[in-house]
Write a protein that holds these residues in place. Structure first.
Motif, PDB file in Angstrom:
ATOM      1  N   ILE A  33      -4.989  -7.148  -0.464  1.00 56.78           N
ATOM      2  CA  ILE A  33      -5.430  -8.418   0.127  1.00 56.78           C
ATOM      3  C   ILE A  33      -5.620  -9.481  -0.949  1.00 56.78           C
ATOM      4  O   ILE A  33      -5.308 -10.661  -0.740  1.00 56.78           O
ATOM      5  N   ILE A  34      -6.100  -9.086  -2.126  1.00 54.01           N
ATOM      6  CA  ILE A  34      -6.214 -10.041  -3.237  1.00 54.01           C
ATOM      7  C   ILE A  34      -4.841 -10.611  -3.592  1.00 54.01           C
ATOM      8  O   ILE A  34      -4.669 -11.814  -3.784  1.00 54.01           O
ATOM      9  N   VAL A  35      -3.844  -9.733  -3.681  1.00 59.31           N
ATOM     10  CA  VAL A  35      -2.481 -10.172  -3.998  1.00 59.31           C
ATOM     11  C   VAL A  35      -1.950 -11.095  -2.910  1.00 59.31           C
ATOM     12  O   VAL A  35      -1.307 -12.121  -3.193  1.00 59.31           O
ATOM     13  N   ILE A  85      -6.191  -1.102  -0.188  1.00 63.81           N
ATOM     14  CA  ILE A  85      -6.119  -2.202   0.772  1.00 63.81           C
ATOM     15  C   ILE A  85      -6.766  -3.468   0.215  1.00 63.81           C
ATOM     16  O   ILE A  85      -6.206  -4.564   0.331  1.00 63.81           O
ATOM     17  N   TRP A  86      -7.912  -3.342  -0.424  1.00 66.75           N
ATOM     18  CA  TRP A  86      -8.590  -4.523  -0.944  1.00 66.75           C
ATOM     19  C   TRP A  86      -7.791  -5.169  -2.086  1.00 66.75           C
ATOM     20  O   TRP A  86      -7.774  -6.394  -2.233  1.00 66.75           O
ATOM     21  N   THR A 123       0.232 -10.269   6.975  1.00 68.94           N
ATOM     22  CA  THR A 123       0.543  -9.419   5.818  1.00 68.94           C
ATOM     23  C   THR A 123      -0.644  -8.511   5.509  1.00 68.94           C
ATOM     24  O   THR A 123      -0.463  -7.352   5.105  1.00 68.94           O
ATOM     25  N   SER A 124      -1.852  -9.012   5.715  1.00 69.06           N
ATOM     26  CA  SER A 124      -3.037  -8.175   5.511  1.00 69.06           C
ATOM     27  C   SER A 124      -3.075  -7.017   6.501  1.00 69.06           C
ATOM     28  O   SER A 124      -3.414  -5.883   6.137  1.00 69.06           O
ATOM     29  N   THR A 172       0.809  -1.224   0.000  1.00 69.14           N
ATOM     30  CA  THR A 172       0.000   0.000   0.000  1.00 69.14           C
ATOM     31  C   THR A 172       0.842   1.274   0.000  1.00 69.14           C
ATOM     32  O   THR A 172       0.516   2.242  -0.685  1.00 69.14           O
ATOM     33  N   LEU A 173       1.942   1.263   0.747  1.00 77.92           N
ATOM     34  CA  LEU A 173       2.724   2.487   0.908  1.00 77.92           C
ATOM     35  C   LEU A 173       3.764   2.690  -0.184  1.00 77.92           C
ATOM     36  O   LEU A 173       4.096   3.833  -0.511  1.00 77.92           O
ATOM     37  N   VAL A 174       4.277   1.625  -0.739  1.00 73.79           N
ATOM     38  CA  VAL A 174       5.310   1.731  -1.766  1.00 73.79           C
ATOM     39  C   VAL A 174       4.738   1.502  -3.156  1.00 73.79           C
ATOM     40  O   VAL A 174       4.989   2.281  -4.081  1.00 73.79           O
TER      41      VAL A 174
END
Length: 490
Positions: free
Chosen positions: A71-73, A67-68, A270-271, A60-62
């Motif tokens: 989470i799929i990844v 977010i969703w 990780t989520s 998310t940050l890099v």
């Protein structure tokens, strides 16, 4: 004492209170013990890790994912944990280390080259990659306690962590099996408490200032998948932890325990790391997730959290050092497993200090994990493909036959089909890899979409099946004529 390399010292007993003297020697039927479900904690303990927070925050940050999307990844990459599960079933089938079983893939001599590099040198790099996380956190905690010399802090933490890690590797299989269940429980409590302190800081309405779309979105998701996929693809040592199980243990149970033990902690933590996109800034992440995390927890809990991170690192690298300590034996160097473990630990310690003093954690993690795919993706794929083609039937005695008439001597000691498959798979992985340092021409041609993992795995699997089909079919027929259609007899 027998000089037969297939026979362990007669006084060997697999108990947690004594160093494990067995190396790659075959595990006799009378020495088999344990249950498949014991493997769940063996793989869960190393993966209840602060690195999961780091990699989740990277998404998310890099990389700029929502977010969703992150989470799929995360879930997609976690599916690859079935591969270490499949590799694990070859341990009880052959009754020996994976570094010996892969003679069936590369040939007796070819395997020496592959294992010498991947099983020892790369293990040292992987040790350092995980030790760096605990080193940064331990050094930061010491700084907050008044020890201002950062270099000294890094060296001290590295030495202590590596020493305990090597001790775990020396005591080996029985200690890992017994201790990791308790370690998993303790780490889960610590990390759940950390998550509890993170949640009030999370912006549940978080969205990226400039949401990705089109090629940019696919590129970010593909790079994120490659980074996360490198974890399950690196665990081709899972057979070593399962080799003591009774031969009749159901393969499906071994696969499930190994895969779920690794996948579930990775998915959960990780989520939560991805949720940090709504709690910290990219600048906070520049030198690792440990700094903002320590700020989110109360001062009294900080040392407990750092201790948990260090224990997790010891659990992960204790396992890695243990399995890599058998590499020297498998390539023919006359050294016992215990001094081999010490050598691997020294190598990892040197790498750790160099990495910790020269780079940030986030840079080290992302670059190292992606580049390791060039080796781990094709070698893992070749291993799994071989297991499937042979229907997991390996003869331990045949694997130890290093003569020119042995089943796995092939052409001058080399399996051309196996080696060509992994080299071509590694090349395909590199051509589709997309990093800040290296972008493969094919990845650049399709808009910097990192397809390194599927490209490397597909090329390796297809070539391995085409180049080795006839030979493995003939070996299967010979095996059935000698042993029947069941699993291999050690």
């Amino acid at each position: 004492m027998s000089n037969d390399p297939t026979v362990a010292p007669h006084e060997f007993v697999d108990v947690a209170t004594h160093p494990e003297t067995r190396g790659i020697e075959l595990v006799a039927p009378s020495e088999r013990h344990g249950r498949a479900r014991d493997l769940f904690a063996v793989w869960a303990a190393p993966n209840v890790s602060v690195l999961n927070f780091t990699m989740g925050a990277t998404l998310t940050l890099v990389l700029g994912l929502e977010i969703w999307q992150a989470i799929i990844v995360i879930v997609a990459s976690a599916l690859l944990w079935v591969l270490p599960g499949i590799v694990a079933i070859s341990g009880p089938a052959a009754g020996t280390s994976g570094s010996v079983i892969t003679r069936a893939i590369y040939g007796v001599i070819g395997n020496k080259f592959v294992i010498a590099f991947y099983g020892w040198f790369i293990s040292g790099v992987f040790l350092a990659l995980n030790w760096v996380a605990s080193t940064f956190m331990g050094a930061e905690l010491l700084r907050r306690m008044g020890m201002e010399n950062e270099t000294l802090n890094i060296v001290l933490v590295s030495l202590v962590v590596s020493a305990v890690t090597v001790l775990v590797a020396v005591y080996g299989h029985a200690l890992i099996l017994r201790a990791y269940t308790a370690i998993t429980a303790v780490l889960l409590v610590i990390f759940v408490v950390v998550v509890g302190y993170i949640l009030p800081h999370v912006d549940w309405a978080f969205t990226q200032p400039e949401p990705l779309e089109g090629i940019g979105l696919w590129s970010a998701m593909a790079i994120g998948f490659a980074i996360l996929a490198s974890t399950p693809l690196s665990y081709s040592n899972s057979a070593d932890l399962a080799r003591y199980l009774p031969r009749e243990t159901k393969p499906s149970h071994i696969i499930a325990a190994t895969a779920l033990g690794g996948a579930l902690p990775c998915i959960v933590f990780t989520s939560f790391g991805a949720l940090l996109g709504g709690a910290v800034s990219p600048e906070d992440l520049a030198f690792g997730i440990e700094y903002p995390l320590l700020d989110m927890v109360p001062a009294w809990f900080g040392p407990i959290f750092v201790l948990g991170v260090i224990v997790n690192t010891i659990a992960l690298n204790g396992m890695t050092t243990y399995t890599s300590s058998m590499v020297f034996q498998s390539i023919g160097i006359p050294i016992k497993r215990i001094p081999s473990a010490v050598l691997v630990g020294v190598l990892g310690t040197i790498f750790t200090v160099v990495l910790a003093l020269s780079t940030s954690l986030i840079d080290a993690v992302n670059l190292m994990l992606q580049f390791l795919l060039i080796i781990s993706a094709p070698t893992m794929t070749a291993y799994v493909t071989d297991i499937i083609m042979r229907r997991n039937r390996y003869s331990g005695f045949d694997l130890f036959d290093e003569t020119r008439t042995g089943a796995f001597w092939y052409s001058g000691g080399f399996s051309i089909g196996g080696l060509v498959s992994v080299v071509a798979g590694g090349a395909a992985t590199a051509l589709f890899l997309s990093t800040d340092i290296w972008t493969g021409p094919l990845a650049e041609a399709i808009g910097y979409i990192d397809l390194s993992v599927p490209a490397g795995m597909i090329v390796t699997a297809v070539l391995y099946m085409v180049l080795n089909r006839s030979r493995i079919a003939a070996q299967n027929a010979e095996y059935e004529a000698e042993h029947g259609t069941g699993q291999a007899a050690a």
